[in-house]
Motif scaffolding. Structure first.
Motif, PDB file in Angstrom:
ATOM      1  N   SER A  17      -9.352 -17.097 -30.391  1.00  0.00           N
ATOM      2  CA  SER A  17      -7.942 -17.487 -30.478  1.00  0.00           C
ATOM      3  C   SER A  17      -7.594 -18.042 -31.851  1.00  0.00           C
ATOM      4  N   GLU A  18      -6.393 -17.740 -32.286  1.00  0.00           N
ATOM      5  CA  GLU A  18      -5.873 -18.340 -33.510  1.00  0.00           C
ATOM      6  C   GLU A  18      -5.515 -19.800 -33.231  1.00  0.00           C
ATOM      7  N   PRO A  19      -5.676 -20.674 -34.221  1.00  0.00           N
ATOM      8  CA  PRO A  19      -5.315 -22.082 -33.995  1.00  0.00           C
ATOM      9  C   PRO A  19      -3.805 -22.259 -33.930  1.00  0.00           C
ATOM     10  N   PRO A  20      -3.351 -23.274 -33.216  1.00  0.00           N
ATOM     11  CA  PRO A  20      -1.927 -23.605 -33.276  1.00  0.00           C
ATOM     12  C   PRO A  20      -1.606 -24.190 -34.651  1.00  0.00           C
ATOM     13  N   ALA A  21      -0.335 -24.287 -34.965  1.00  0.00           N
ATOM     14  CA  ALA A  21       0.061 -24.946 -36.212  1.00  0.00           C
ATOM     15  C   ALA A  21      -0.335 -26.420 -36.115  1.00  0.00           C
ATOM     16  N   ILE A  22      -1.139 -26.872 -37.064  1.00  0.00           N
ATOM     17  CA  ILE A  22      -1.681 -28.233 -37.022  1.00  0.00           C
ATOM     18  C   ILE A  22      -0.885 -29.127 -37.971  1.00  0.00           C
ATOM     19  N   PHE A  23      -0.598 -30.338 -37.517  1.00  0.00           N
ATOM     20  CA  PHE A  23       0.186 -31.311 -38.284  1.00  0.00           C
ATOM     21  C   PHE A  23       1.548 -30.744 -38.691  1.00  0.00           C
ATOM     22  N   ASP A  24       2.193 -30.106 -37.717  1.00  0.00           N
ATOM     23  CA  ASP A  24       3.522 -29.544 -37.963  1.00  0.00           C
ATOM     24  C   ASP A  24       4.620 -30.432 -37.385  1.00  0.00           C
ATOM     25  N   GLY A  25       4.255 -31.646 -36.983  1.00  0.00           N
ATOM     26  CA  GLY A  25       5.227 -32.562 -36.400  1.00  0.00           C
ATOM     27  C   GLY A  25       5.282 -32.513 -34.888  1.00  0.00           C
ATOM     28  N   THR A  26       4.606 -31.526 -34.284  1.00  0.00           N
ATOM     29  CA  THR A  26       4.560 -31.424 -32.825  1.00  0.00           C
ATOM     30  C   THR A  26       3.420 -32.287 -32.294  1.00  0.00           C
ATOM     31  N   THR A  27       3.702 -33.085 -31.289  1.00  0.00           N
ATOM     32  CA  THR A  27       2.646 -33.873 -30.656  1.00  0.00           C
ATOM     33  C   THR A  27       1.906 -32.978 -29.677  1.00  0.00           C
ATOM     34  N   LYS A  28       0.587 -32.925 -29.815  1.00  0.00           N
ATOM     35  CA  LYS A  28      -0.219 -32.013 -29.002  1.00  0.00           C
ATOM     36  C   LYS A  28      -1.343 -32.775 -28.313  1.00  0.00           C
ATOM     37  N   LEU A  29      -1.572 -32.428 -27.056  1.00  0.00           N
ATOM     38  CA  LEU A  29      -2.691 -32.972 -26.296  1.00  0.00           C
ATOM     39  C   LEU A  29      -3.675 -31.841 -26.042  1.00  0.00           C
ATOM     40  N   TYR A  30      -4.849 -31.947 -26.668  1.00  0.00           N
ATOM     41  CA  TYR A  30      -5.906 -30.949 -26.491  1.00  0.00           C
ATOM     42  C   TYR A  30      -6.745 -31.361 -25.285  1.00  0.00           C
ATOM     43  N   ILE A  31      -6.845 -30.449 -24.325  1.00  0.00           N
ATOM     44  CA  ILE A  31      -7.542 -30.758 -23.077  1.00  0.00           C
ATOM     45  C   ILE A  31      -8.414 -29.573 -22.671  1.00  0.00           C
ATOM     46  N   SER A  32      -9.155 -29.758 -21.605  1.00  0.00           N
ATOM     47  CA  SER A  32      -9.706 -28.657 -20.828  1.00  0.00           C
ATOM     48  C   SER A  32      -9.197 -28.850 -19.411  1.00  0.00           C
ATOM     49  N   TYR A  33      -8.852 -27.766 -18.744  1.00  0.00           N
ATOM     50  CA  TYR A  33      -8.349 -27.876 -17.378  1.00  0.00           C
ATOM     51  C   TYR A  33      -9.413 -28.388 -16.408  1.00  0.00           C
ATOM     52  N   THR A  34     -10.674 -28.346 -16.808  1.00  0.00           N
ATOM     53  CA  THR A  34     -11.753 -28.739 -15.898  1.00  0.00           C
ATOM     54  C   THR A  34     -12.421 -30.058 -16.280  1.00  0.00           C
ATOM     55  N   CYS A  35     -11.973 -30.702 -17.343  1.00  0.00           N
ATOM     56  CA  CYS A  35     -12.626 -31.921 -17.826  1.00  0.00           C
ATOM     57  C   CYS A  35     -11.964 -33.164 -17.237  1.00  0.00           C
ATOM     58  N   PRO A  36     -12.722 -34.013 -16.527  1.00  0.00           N
ATOM     59  CA  PRO A  36     -12.105 -35.204 -15.921  1.00  0.00           C
ATOM     60  C   PRO A  36     -11.592 -36.210 -16.951  1.00  0.00           C
ATOM     61  N   TYR A  37     -12.235 -36.277 -18.109  1.00  0.00           N
ATOM     62  CA  TYR A  37     -11.772 -37.209 -19.142  1.00  0.00           C
ATOM     63  C   TYR A  37     -10.411 -36.765 -19.681  1.00  0.00           C
ATOM     64  N   ALA A  38     -10.280 -35.470 -19.922  1.00  0.00           N
ATOM     65  CA  ALA A  38      -8.994 -34.941 -20.374  1.00  0.00           C
ATOM     66  C   ALA A  38      -7.937 -35.074 -19.284  1.00  0.00           C
ATOM     67  N   GLN A  39      -8.366 -34.919 -18.036  1.00  0.00           N
ATOM     68  CA  GLN A  39      -7.421 -35.012 -16.921  1.00  0.00           C
ATOM     69  C   GLN A  39      -6.749 -36.381 -16.884  1.00  0.00           C
ATOM     70  N   ARG A  40      -7.469 -37.422 -17.254  1.00  0.00           N
ATOM     71  CA  ARG A  40      -6.875 -38.765 -17.298  1.00  0.00           C
ATOM     72  C   ARG A  40      -5.610 -38.785 -18.151  1.00  0.00           C
ATOM     73  N   VAL A  41      -5.704 -38.227 -19.338  1.00  0.00           N
ATOM     74  CA  VAL A  41      -4.585 -38.291 -20.281  1.00  0.00           C
ATOM     75  C   VAL A  41      -3.477 -37.331 -19.858  1.00  0.00           C
ATOM     76  N   TRP A  42      -3.872 -36.226 -19.296  1.00  0.00           N
ATOM     77  CA  TRP A  42      -2.909 -35.241 -18.777  1.00  0.00           C
ATOM     78  C   TRP A  42      -2.060 -35.868 -17.667  1.00  0.00           C
ATOM     79  N   ILE A  43      -2.693 -36.588 -16.750  1.00  0.00           N
ATOM     80  CA  ILE A  43      -1.955 -37.263 -15.673  1.00  0.00           C
ATOM     81  C   ILE A  43      -0.956 -38.258 -16.267  1.00  0.00           C
TER      82      ILE A  43
END
Length: 224
Positions: A17-43
């Motif tokens: 995959s190509e990377p998203p535009a980085i530091f373009d002013g958009t706030t981004k949350l990088y997660i995995s759909y299966t990771c419980p640690y990421a799920q905390r922040v997603w919730i």
């Protein structure tokens, strides 16, 4: 809280995959759909109604793109949050960061006693997870049982609601993704029911499952 409009979840990005535009002013949350640690922040993002303000960027952890480590987050773990031209990590730190820096319903009470207890419970999460995971390979379930007894007692401390601090908070979010996974595994592999003799925990799980911001993150929602 969550807007009620079902979010269309993007497909995970992998090594092709190509990377998203980085530091373009958009706030981004990088997660995995299966990771419980990421799920905390997603919730937390969902509960605070930030779906339009924080863009989800799911990563395929089994085939993760090289650019994630090289350009986004050198520790190469999820979750991470790109905000104000910085990238921050560590799930418990990010829970507090979202609480302190974004609008939406508060996930920490004003009551000093409850805030102090919140810190105690957040600090206990790593010990809790270690004890439960160690029981997966042990002959005895006693260590895990003691940690679930601790959770049961913690849920009864204030007696003014089904959640740890009475109302839904960052503490519930910190534990939910892990208990979600431990409950069926222990029942299947060890024939151990974590809610037996623990009515507060049973009620907590029931009430948790009514919260849409959590419900939409459970396990891999894209595979169901």
């Amino acid at each position: 809280m969550s807007s009620g409009v079902k979010e269309v979840l993007p497909p995970p990005l992998d090594s092709s995959s190509e990377p998203p535009a980085i530091f373009d002013g958009t706030t981004k949350l990088y997660i995995s759909y299966t990771c419980p640690y990421a799920q905390r922040v997603w919730i937390t993002r969902n509960y605070k109604g930030l779906e339009d303000k924080i863009k989800l960027i799911p990563i395929d952890l089994q085939n993760r793109p090289a650019w994630y480590k090289e350009k986004v987050y050198p520790p190469n773990k999820v979750p991470s949050l790109e905000h104000n031209n910085e990238v921050k990590g560590e799930s418990l730190d990010l829970l507090k960061y979202l609480e302190d820096n974004f609008e939406g319903p508060s996930l920490l009470p004003d009551d000093p006693a409850k805030r102090e207890f919140a810190e105690e419970l957040l600090s206990y999460t790593n010990s809790f997870n270690r004890a439960v995971v160690s029981s997966f390979k042990a002959d005895s379930i006693s260590e895990a049982g003691a940690t679930f007894d601790y959770i049961e007692n913690a849920l009864g401390k204030f007696g003014d609601g089904p959640f740890f601090l009475g109302t839904f908070s960052l503490v519930d979010i910190a534990y939910a993704p892990f208990i979600e996974r431990y409950q069926p595994f222990l029942l299947d592999a060890k024939k151990y029911n974590i809610t037996e003799g623990r009515p507060q925990l049973a009620t907590w799980i029931q009430e948790l499952n009514k919260i849409e911001a959590y419900e939409v993150t459970k396990r891999d929602p894209r595979s169901s």
